[in-house]
Design a protein around this motif. Structure first.
Motif, PDB file in Angstrom:
ATOM      1  N   ALA A 192       5.299 -13.744  -4.395  1.00 24.64           N
ATOM      2  CA  ALA A 192       4.192 -13.269  -3.572  1.00 24.64           C
ATOM      3  C   ALA A 192       4.032 -11.764  -3.763  1.00 24.64           C
ATOM      4  O   ALA A 192       5.006 -11.047  -4.007  1.00 24.64           O
ATOM      5  N   ALA A 193       2.799 -11.319  -3.659  1.00 23.35           N
ATOM      6  CA  ALA A 193       2.530  -9.887  -3.796  1.00 23.35           C
ATOM      7  C   ALA A 193       1.594  -9.455  -2.678  1.00 23.35           C
ATOM      8  O   ALA A 193       0.668 -10.177  -2.316  1.00 23.35           O
ATOM      9  N   LEU A 194       1.838  -8.295  -2.144  1.00 21.29           N
ATOM     10  CA  LEU A 194       1.017  -7.719  -1.099  1.00 21.29           C
ATOM     11  C   LEU A 194       0.482  -6.393  -1.597  1.00 21.29           C
ATOM     12  O   LEU A 194       1.250  -5.533  -2.034  1.00 21.29           O
ATOM     13  N   GLU A 195      -0.832  -6.247  -1.551  1.00 25.03           N
ATOM     14  CA  GLU A 195      -1.437  -4.970  -1.920  1.00 25.03           C
ATOM     15  C   GLU A 195      -1.241  -3.997  -0.772  1.00 25.03           C
ATOM     16  O   GLU A 195      -1.480  -4.329   0.389  1.00 25.03           O
ATOM     17  N   ILE A 196      -0.782  -2.811  -1.107  1.00 26.07           N
ATOM     18  CA  ILE A 196      -0.636  -1.761  -0.108  1.00 26.07           C
ATOM     19  C   ILE A 196      -1.533  -0.603  -0.519  1.00 26.07           C
ATOM     20  O   ILE A 196      -1.711  -0.316  -1.695  1.00 26.07           O
ATOM     21  N   GLU A 197      -2.111   0.028   0.462  1.00 18.76           N
ATOM     22  CA  GLU A 197      -2.971   1.176   0.208  1.00 18.76           C
ATOM     23  C   GLU A 197      -2.581   2.254   1.199  1.00 18.76           C
ATOM     24  O   GLU A 197      -2.554   2.019   2.402  1.00 18.76           O
ATOM     25  N   ASP A 198      -2.234   3.416   0.670  1.00 17.14           N
ATOM     26  CA  ASP A 198      -1.811   4.510   1.528  1.00 17.14           C
ATOM     27  C   ASP A 198      -2.287   5.810   0.894  1.00 17.14           C
ATOM     28  O   ASP A 198      -1.856   6.168  -0.203  1.00 17.14           O
ATOM     29  N   GLU A 199      -3.170   6.483   1.570  1.00 19.22           N
ATOM     30  CA  GLU A 199      -3.738   7.730   1.044  1.00 19.22           C
ATOM     31  C   GLU A 199      -2.651   8.775   0.806  1.00 19.22           C
ATOM     32  O   GLU A 199      -2.722   9.560  -0.135  1.00 19.22           O
TER      33      GLU A 199
END
Length: 170
Positions: free
Chosen positions: A127-134
């Motif tokens: 499983a993969a989770l996209e993470i977005e953090d400025e």
């Protein structure tokens, strides 16, 4: 789509809703941008979103060939360029990302805006989770700049164990 997702999906989550949301968002965004989501592009996007794990182009190709066979189009051979062109379009539109370490593709959780991305990838279940953090994007660009390098885009891949696998191992 998991636009507000901040964690791995629960084992019993409604994945059909993820797929429906992803397809609806793709159709809306493509219409707004004046680009076409052809049946082949749509099918590739469906296959990418069928699970929360990266999928390779040849796995997509295999599934599309099975589709053609089921539809009685046994003489219709799906060629690799069909899949790669669709994936290229979907990446250009920000609808999918390439997970470089696996040479595979995963649906973008935040297709409305361009962004650097990161992935938490479970080494047990895939499983993969996209993470977005400025803050992460800024840090990476700052580090590159210190070395005289102009960063244009970045992808971070972090491998480990997801909560479901961790709970199963306990």
């Amino acid at each position: 789509m998991q636009n507000s997702a901040t964690s791995f999906p629960a084992p019993d989550h409604d994945h059909g809703q993820c797929l429906d949301d992803a397809l609806s968002a793709a159709e809306r965004l493509c219409a707004e941008r004046g680009v076409r989501i052809t049946p082949a592009r749509r099918r590739v996007l469906e296959l990418v979103w069928q699970r929360h794990a990266p999928i390779g182009a040849y796995d997509i190709l295999s599934e599309m060939q099975k589709d053609a066979d089921r539809e009685g189009k046994t003489s219709a051979k799906i060629a690799p360029p069909t899949v790669y062109r669709a994936l290229e379009f979907l990446m250009e539109q920000g609808l999918v990302h390439k997970v470089e370490s696996q040479n595979a593709y995963i649906g973008c959780s935040h297709p409305e805006a361009g962004h650097d991305c990161g992935f938490l990838i479970c080494r047990e279940c895939g499983a993969a989770l996209e993470i977005e953090d400025e803050k992460l994007s800024t840090l990476l660009k700052t580090m590159a700049s210190r070395h005289g390098f102009t960063a244009e885009e970045s992808t971070v891949e972090i491998k480990g164990i997801c909560p479901a696998c961790k709970a199963g191992a306990a």
